[in-house]
Scaffold this active site. Sequence first.
Site, PDB file in Angstrom:
ATOM      1  N   CYS A 209     -11.847 -10.293  -4.845  1.00 25.13           N
ATOM      2  CA  CYS A 209     -11.253  -9.099  -4.234  1.00 25.13           C
ATOM      3  C   CYS A 209     -10.548  -9.390  -2.916  1.00 25.13           C
ATOM      4  O   CYS A 209     -10.312  -8.485  -2.106  1.00 25.13           O
ATOM      5  CB  CYS A 209     -12.332  -8.038  -4.028  1.00 25.13           C
ATOM      6  SG  CYS A 209     -13.107  -7.477  -5.570  1.00 25.13           S
ATOM      7  N   CYS A 232     -16.299  -1.983   2.001  1.00 19.11           N
ATOM      8  CA  CYS A 232     -17.254  -2.368   0.955  1.00 19.11           C
ATOM      9  C   CYS A 232     -18.368  -1.335   0.791  1.00 19.11           C
ATOM     10  O   CYS A 232     -18.960  -1.242  -0.280  1.00 19.11           O
ATOM     11  CB  CYS A 232     -17.855  -3.742   1.268  1.00 19.11           C
ATOM     12  SG  CYS A 232     -18.889  -3.767   2.753  1.00 19.11           S
TER      13      CYS A 232
END
Length: 238
Positions: A209, A232
Amino acid sequence: MFDLAETSSADLVERARDLDARLTDKQPLQVLEAILAERFEGGIASVSSFGTESAVLLHMVAQIDPDVPVLFLDTGMLFEETLAYRDQLREEIGLKDIRIFTPDVEEQARLDPENMLWATDTNACCGFRKVAPLGRALNGFGAWLNGRKRYHGDSRAALPMVEADGPRIKVNPLANFNAQDIQSYFVSHHLPLHPLQPLGFSSIGCMPCTSRTKDGEAPRAGRWRGTGKTECGIHIPG
């Protein structure tokens, strides 16, 4: 001593506001010196990703008290370069207490047996790889430090210096620092760069990511690119 166990949420919020009002215009080292002199039930820890800017806060903390625990989340998806950088900074900065936390083995087997959840549900992936381990890592601590900065934008643009975070205090000592401040600190203290930074990575998380950023893009533009996701989850109230 300020007893976290006997303190209500309202009292915690009030203490955070008082600390923020006192420290909001201070330089990072002044913030850290004041916070590390505070008495928190359970003590205080610093959380670090060992990313591109992490060395600044770690170096500052180590100058004041190298015994402050540094909590590191090894998600199982990190770049090998990040793990090597962690070990390099441990030696060069003199960090004495790095504590490594990983995803729960049974939870990973249930939620992501093929290690591909990041491709279909990034929030769920971050949830068991980062959010849950951090919850375990912070258990018992009364306060924690992190390296977020206002110049990163999005939800970070209006960061307070000190805030209430569930049952504990969260401190953002570098909130006032900008990109030039970070660069100047690296140069003046001869800190090593993350190995991936010269290759175009301005913000580094898990390998699947994280992508390179282009000139003119925001520092965190390479995180979860194209998904609309900017955090996150560890800094999002539960």
